[in-house]
Design an enzyme around this catalytic site. Structure first.
Site, PDB file in Angstrom:
ATOM      1  N   LEU A 222       0.977  -1.295   0.179  1.00 13.75           N
ATOM      2  CA  LEU A 222      -0.034   0.085  -0.054  1.00 13.75           C
ATOM      3  C   LEU A 222       0.897   1.174   0.036  1.00 13.75           C
ATOM      4  O   LEU A 222       1.755   1.382   0.915  1.00 13.75           O
ATOM      5  CB  LEU A 222      -0.826  -0.069   1.337  1.00 13.75           C
ATOM      6  CG  LEU A 222      -1.845   1.162   1.408  1.00 13.75           C
ATOM      7  CD1 LEU A 222      -3.019   0.864   0.206  1.00 13.75           C
ATOM      8  CD2 LEU A 222      -2.642   1.161   2.949  1.00 13.75           C
ATOM      9  N   ASP A 223       0.707   2.218  -1.074  1.00 17.40           N
ATOM     10  CA  ASP A 223       1.163   3.569  -0.999  1.00 17.40           C
ATOM     11  C   ASP A 223       2.625   3.433  -1.272  1.00 17.40           C
ATOM     12  O   ASP A 223       3.435   4.125  -1.239  1.00 17.40           O
ATOM     13  CB  ASP A 223       1.135   4.276   0.369  1.00 17.40           C
ATOM     14  CG  ASP A 223      -0.262   4.376   0.908  1.00 17.40           C
ATOM     15  OD1 ASP A 223      -1.175   4.429   0.040  1.00 17.40           O
ATOM     16  OD2 ASP A 223      -0.576   4.992   1.880  1.00 17.40           O
TER      17      ASP A 223
END
Lengths: 279, 279, 279, 279
Positions: A222-223
């Site tokens: 994520l990210d």
């Protein structure tokens, strides 16, 4: 006479440009623009070549190029003009609207085939602009069922890219794997600052003087996916969280649309966890 | 192994890139970066190639390249690392100081050989930093005598470029001709707005919300030479002329230094009244 | 007629502006510019008032203002024009040079009283510009001895602010306490991204498309002090660590000088871990 | 408790702020934000005060304020939340779409009452979003007839502002006079550069490295009205006229929407041929 975009990545070695351009010249392809980049630490070569000419047998040209390149070379010949995309949304309209408006006036460089939302808020607006909206709630079902519903819809269309236009659910590793390299997200902060939820509140609490947004390819982490574009804008002590959100939305749509334009024009290579952007 | 930068401009035709890269490969020159641009309306081709290898006979390589290019091609092979420059000033310190500081710490990409000023204001500062300052007043003499004095000084040195770092006298066509393509000026406005004197006053009177600066090559036509770089900054109703001048100076030095960096790295072609900048 | 800047912070309540302006009017002080901010969650009021008039008894005026304000109000009357500053450096010249040049030409809004460096690299340059340079090595001594040497030098002068112009040692909590609210640092990243050492390498590894810099007041918590100014600049895949450092330095000096200008013009309040900047 | 915005302009004199704030305090109005500006050369004072409280008799408060101000003061008390606007367009969609999207999602700060176009291109799109579109061709009629048709439509609604969202006809002095101070235009260049038609072609021919856009109030003098906002964006030699137009449109909509936000929040004073913008 046609326009042809050629994307090549391969291990770096002496004479690559010469080899490539000689093949193109032999096929009467005139080079209009050529960009290349060598990732020296990793000894990797990348080039994007825009050329014009008549190519009747693309597959044959591709094979000849591969024969003149090191092992493990990747060659893409692209003539297709517009990409086909699906958009995933939650409740916020600003990125979706920017995309749908450009879609409507044929300035997006892609065709929006469908919008999928896990809430109903954006259904009416999407349909006003003549685009099918599929409401797929995430409530009362597990993630794999939720994602399977979305996949079934997406797979009805011949989709090149999935755009997360403020889609606020985290996609599973399986989903991401099914569309590897095809999912673009807009993150509401200047990554790597303020990873995770509520970045504008974090920015407010920290008293930063700049906020930003990041468009990136989605990977398992994520990210952490390869960053495509980022922009920032100044804020000051007068900005509460609400004002930061408002200013942030303007940056978000600018960043996302700029990333999409680059993607739809085949100007981006993913190189490990980074991107090479041939503007 | 040496670094070699090759600049080529010539009429456009099919196969130029192939011809050029074949010659380089035959000389065992490895292309590190290559940029090209075709000015289609004028059918002109420009390329900048950075390569590494051993070139013992540059003149011979140049001749071979010319033999493989259309008539009227211009080929420049550049190995020289640092340019030699003269700076012309009047009274304002900000651009001069920025250049001299980078010169002192060897981050300019050029060597400042001398500073010539038509006032004495900047003499002490220049000499503090160990650079010769020549005071050449324009008073009580005609322009040709004034310019001849400056030329005599400039010609003592082996100068590649003359930088007008807020030099507030208009140079004659003759002077400009003697150093054609070698004179860079910083103009204190976002050209073509506010041509001429007192641009900040003009900006104030008009109530603009942005001011800017422009670095350009000097030609016969005042403020009309090929533009290299421009930047702008926001102003508002609180800015009087004095505040605009102060903000403008920050932009001026940024714009000028950015232009110089591009020039000293041989990244610029002049194409008629425009520039091609291979960043 | 004198210029007087008044800074007031106090708990917020109805009628503050009226109370303050009534006092000023009674003293024949004409308000030239007035800015105020209410931090609503914390119910705190801040105002900066620039006025002109004759104030013979400042202490008395201050007392009258305090009498008309809530308990715990802080009132500062400022007529002093230029601040006195000390600069701490290590080896990098770019921020130091920018400050010393403005100091030399009287456009800094402050007087540089001394430069202290823990290396000798910047001694010659500093002295060329006529500013005393004190070499205080951190080697072979403990931090408190090192800092005591610096304090002894700093305390020789009547210093308003200490500017860390790329000073690469972490100051102790004791040192920071001794000069609370008076130490300004330039951090070589867009905080809170890339906290700590080697931010440009971190930025390179992450493949960000923007780098930035942050000027902040120094507090006990490294990189956590109130942020004054931040700027960013775009980078791309062509930027290695070295190019990021070069681009970063331009941003660093811009950010630091902008922060100093605001501080020297008394435009900043520290409000808990944030700043209020009345531009 | 209501929010009230007070706009005051008057000849400058000592004690204005005190007089005004005393009146507000007497009415139990708490000042949330206050901005003021003195145009010293013209000795004119401007203030914008946001306050909260209960004002039952606005007309009476206005009269009391006028009684405490110099002759010729102008006082506006504003409680109305959303402005009513009409939009005039020709064929380009980008500014219109940006306004209509924000209108649809209630983030414009105004209500779009109608769109008037001198072509039919934007009719379908406007109606898709539920806004009435009036097609008023300029063909085969003289300007006064054309404008009278538009006025008849506009006057059906209670319009606060007329937005020229890429309306490519020049309005007559009579029309402008009828809606003095109420017409906002987006000009497709960084004024005062490239006044008149085809600014992007002019920019291309000149080889500028920056293009921009300007939002301004419309006055008799074409392209000479008070400027509200301006922004610029970088271009390079790769930009032909078409690419400049595309980049320019992004700037145009940003500039126009920023101007509208300022106007709809009553943050702008027109001061002779300039604006004062209290951001």
């Amino acid at each position: 006479m046609n326009e042809l975009t050629i994307l090549i990545s391969c291990p770096d070695q002496v004479g690559l440009v010469t080899n490539i351009t000689r093949v193109l010249a032999a096929h009467q392809l005139n080079i209009v623009a050529m960009r290349e980049f060598v990732d020296e630490p990793n000894r990797a070569f990348f080039t994007r070549i825009a050329c014009v000419g008549n190519v009747n047998e693309q597959e044959k040209l591709k094979q000849i190029l591969l024969n003149n390149l090191p092992d493990n070379a990747i060659v893409n010949l692209i003539t297709q003009l517009d990409k086909q995309i699906a958009i995933l949304v939650t409740k916020e309209y600003h990125c979706l609207a920017e995309i749908l408006i450009k879609n409507q006036f044929k300035t997006l460089g892609a065709n929006v085939k469908c919008v999928i939302g896990n809430y109903e808020e954006l259904k009416e607006f999407t349909e006003q602009l003549g685009i099918p909206y599929f409401y797929v709630s995430h409530a009362d079902k597990d993630k794999s069922a939720f994602e399977q519903e979305m996949k079934t819809i997406i797979n009805q269309f011949d989709i090149d890219y999935i755009v997360l236009a403020k889609f606020m659910r985290i996609l599973s590793a399986d989903f991401v794997k099914d569309y590897a390299g095809k999912i673009i997200n807009i993150h509401h902060s200047f990554l790597p600052a303020f990873i995770g939820a509520n970045p504008y509140r974090q920015a407010f609490e920290r008293g930063v003087k700049i906020i930003g947004a990041t468009a990136h390819f989605v990977t398992d982490n994520l990210d952490e996916g390869p960053i495509i574009t980022q922009h920032t804008t100044h804020v000051d002590h007068n900005f509460g969280v609400k004002e930061m959100v408002r200013a942030g939305k303007e940056i978000e749509k600018k960043v996302l649309l700029e990333a999409l334009e680059l993607i739809f024009e085949d100007r981006i290579f993913v190189n490990r966890n980074k991107t090479i952007v041939f503007k």
